[in-house]
Design an enzyme around this catalytic site. Sequence first.
Site, PDB file in Angstrom:
ATOM      1  N   HIS A 116       7.043   0.712 -20.808  1.00  0.00           N
ATOM      2  CA  HIS A 116       6.776   1.158 -22.173  1.00  0.00           C
ATOM      3  C   HIS A 116       7.857   2.128 -22.630  1.00  0.00           C
ATOM      4  O   HIS A 116       8.605   2.684 -21.819  1.00  0.00           O
ATOM      5  CB  HIS A 116       5.411   1.855 -22.253  1.00  0.00           C
ATOM      6  CG  HIS A 116       5.290   2.998 -21.286  1.00  0.00           C
ATOM      7  ND1 HIS A 116       5.802   4.252 -21.535  1.00  0.00           N
ATOM      8  CD2 HIS A 116       4.732   3.060 -20.049  1.00  0.00           C
ATOM      9  CE1 HIS A 116       5.562   5.041 -20.500  1.00  0.00           C
ATOM     10  NE2 HIS A 116       4.916   4.338 -19.576  1.00  0.00           N
ATOM     11  N   HIS A 162       1.677   2.254 -12.029  1.00  0.00           N
ATOM     12  CA  HIS A 162       0.876   2.746 -13.140  1.00  0.00           C
ATOM     13  C   HIS A 162      -0.256   3.630 -12.633  1.00  0.00           C
ATOM     14  O   HIS A 162      -0.978   3.258 -11.703  1.00  0.00           O
ATOM     15  CB  HIS A 162       0.273   1.588 -13.931  1.00  0.00           C
ATOM     16  CG  HIS A 162      -0.689   2.038 -14.996  1.00  0.00           C
ATOM     17  ND1 HIS A 162      -0.271   2.627 -16.166  1.00  0.00           N
ATOM     18  CD2 HIS A 162      -2.046   2.020 -15.044  1.00  0.00           C
ATOM     19  CE1 HIS A 162      -1.334   2.927 -16.902  1.00  0.00           C
ATOM     20  NE2 HIS A 162      -2.411   2.584 -16.244  1.00  0.00           N
ATOM     21  N   GLU A 208      10.506   7.215 -19.012  1.00  0.00           N
ATOM     22  CA  GLU A 208      10.402   6.628 -17.686  1.00  0.00           C
ATOM     23  C   GLU A 208      11.471   5.564 -17.461  1.00  0.00           C
ATOM     24  O   GLU A 208      11.990   5.412 -16.347  1.00  0.00           O
ATOM     25  CB  GLU A 208       8.999   6.051 -17.500  1.00  0.00           C
ATOM     26  CG  GLU A 208       7.927   7.135 -17.464  1.00  0.00           C
ATOM     27  CD  GLU A 208       6.519   6.587 -17.600  1.00  0.00           C
ATOM     28  OE1 GLU A 208       6.258   5.468 -17.124  1.00  0.00           O
ATOM     29  OE2 GLU A 208       5.666   7.279 -18.180  1.00  0.00           O
ATOM     30  N   HIS A 255       4.718   6.946 -24.074  1.00  0.00           N
ATOM     31  CA  HIS A 255       4.560   8.280 -23.497  1.00  0.00           C
ATOM     32  C   HIS A 255       5.620   8.444 -22.418  1.00  0.00           C
ATOM     33  O   HIS A 255       6.336   7.492 -22.087  1.00  0.00           O
ATOM     34  CB  HIS A 255       3.158   8.481 -22.901  1.00  0.00           C
ATOM     35  CG  HIS A 255       2.873   7.616 -21.714  1.00  0.00           C
ATOM     36  ND1 HIS A 255       2.485   6.290 -21.828  1.00  0.00           N
ATOM     37  CD2 HIS A 255       2.955   7.863 -20.381  1.00  0.00           C
ATOM     38  CE1 HIS A 255       2.313   5.773 -20.629  1.00  0.00           C
ATOM     39  NE2 HIS A 255       2.606   6.706 -19.722  1.00  0.00           N
ATOM     40  N   ASP A 311       4.653  -1.398 -14.303  1.00  0.00           N
ATOM     41  CA  ASP A 311       3.767  -0.529 -15.067  1.00  0.00           C
ATOM     42  C   ASP A 311       2.777  -1.421 -15.818  1.00  0.00           C
ATOM     43  O   ASP A 311       2.839  -2.659 -15.716  1.00  0.00           O
ATOM     44  CB  ASP A 311       4.582   0.345 -16.024  1.00  0.00           C
ATOM     45  CG  ASP A 311       3.919   1.678 -16.323  1.00  0.00           C
ATOM     46  OD1 ASP A 311       2.715   1.839 -16.026  1.00  0.00           O
ATOM     47  OD2 ASP A 311       4.597   2.571 -16.868  1.00  0.00           O
ATOM     48  N   GLU A 332       1.336  -0.575 -19.347  1.00  0.00           N
ATOM     49  CA  GLU A 332       1.296  -0.526 -20.807  1.00  0.00           C
ATOM     50  C   GLU A 332       2.140  -1.620 -21.468  1.00  0.00           C
ATOM     51  O   GLU A 332       1.843  -2.046 -22.586  1.00  0.00           O
ATOM     52  CB  GLU A 332       1.758   0.848 -21.304  1.00  0.00           C
ATOM     53  CG  GLU A 332       0.777   1.988 -21.025  1.00  0.00           C
ATOM     54  CD  GLU A 332       0.988   2.626 -19.674  1.00  0.00           C
ATOM     55  OE1 GLU A 332       0.329   3.638 -19.367  1.00  0.00           O
ATOM     56  OE2 GLU A 332       1.809   2.107 -18.881  1.00  0.00           O
TER      57      GLU A 332
END
Length: 275
Positions: free
Chosen positions: A105, A61, A135, A117, A8, A10
Amino acid sequence: MKVLISADLEGISGIVHAAETNPGGNDYERGRALMTADVNAAVAGVLEAMPRADVLVADAHGSFRNLLPDELDRRARLVRGRPRPLGMLSGLDDTTDALLFVGYHARSGSGPAVLAHTLNDAVLDIRVDGRPMGEIGLNAAMAGHHQAPVVLLTGDDAACAEFLDLVPGATTVAVKHATGQAAATVLHPEQARDQIHRAAAKAIRRTDRVPLLTVPGPVRVDIDLHSPDGLDLATLIPGVTRSPGARTLTFTADDMAQAYGLVQLVAQLTQLKPA
């Protein structure tokens, strides 16, 4: 040995703002380069510990087209583009021996946590058998369904803590210390990559000592959504119901694989606007 790296953006070293993670943002191209470099550090660590490993990297992502293919370690294979089976975990199957989560994240509602998020901004919370999962949790549980341990996570300190609460005994690298949704004290990217390299090698060597995150079926899932349109659309899925007077969707899946697929579908429906 087959190893899947799910990457990902972030939680990548140096990243703190959405302008660095979204196409069109002023610093997005720099963010892509930082992401690719962190992933390369993980690939190098895996292959240091297990030189003959088959390393697959899933760009996980946004559009799933962020990693720079020509800059990625040539010893790894890359999965990019969407839609695709298993989304962030594309490439996972029963032959996968270990997973690494790079640049992850914390879940929605966590804080302080950089760019926290869950799937998208319309999802407020997800609970699996009553346990909040973002996630990190969803993907680790899906890996557990395939009997594959997640041995490493890199991201901010909040993401690392969330992961270790779910998978105690795994390895983490905190590349930044979050002070807010878009602020953190960050390691120099080269220092972060050195740590990722060493941690990936260590984690692969400890694969057999990392517990699986397993969720036995049937699996109850509750999803709190911000989007009224998303709530209306999701109730068109057989078996998905809305709690009266609330913004919560509920369904029961046969197993974690079915639950994971339905969560992905609900998240996609929240992005649609009725005609």
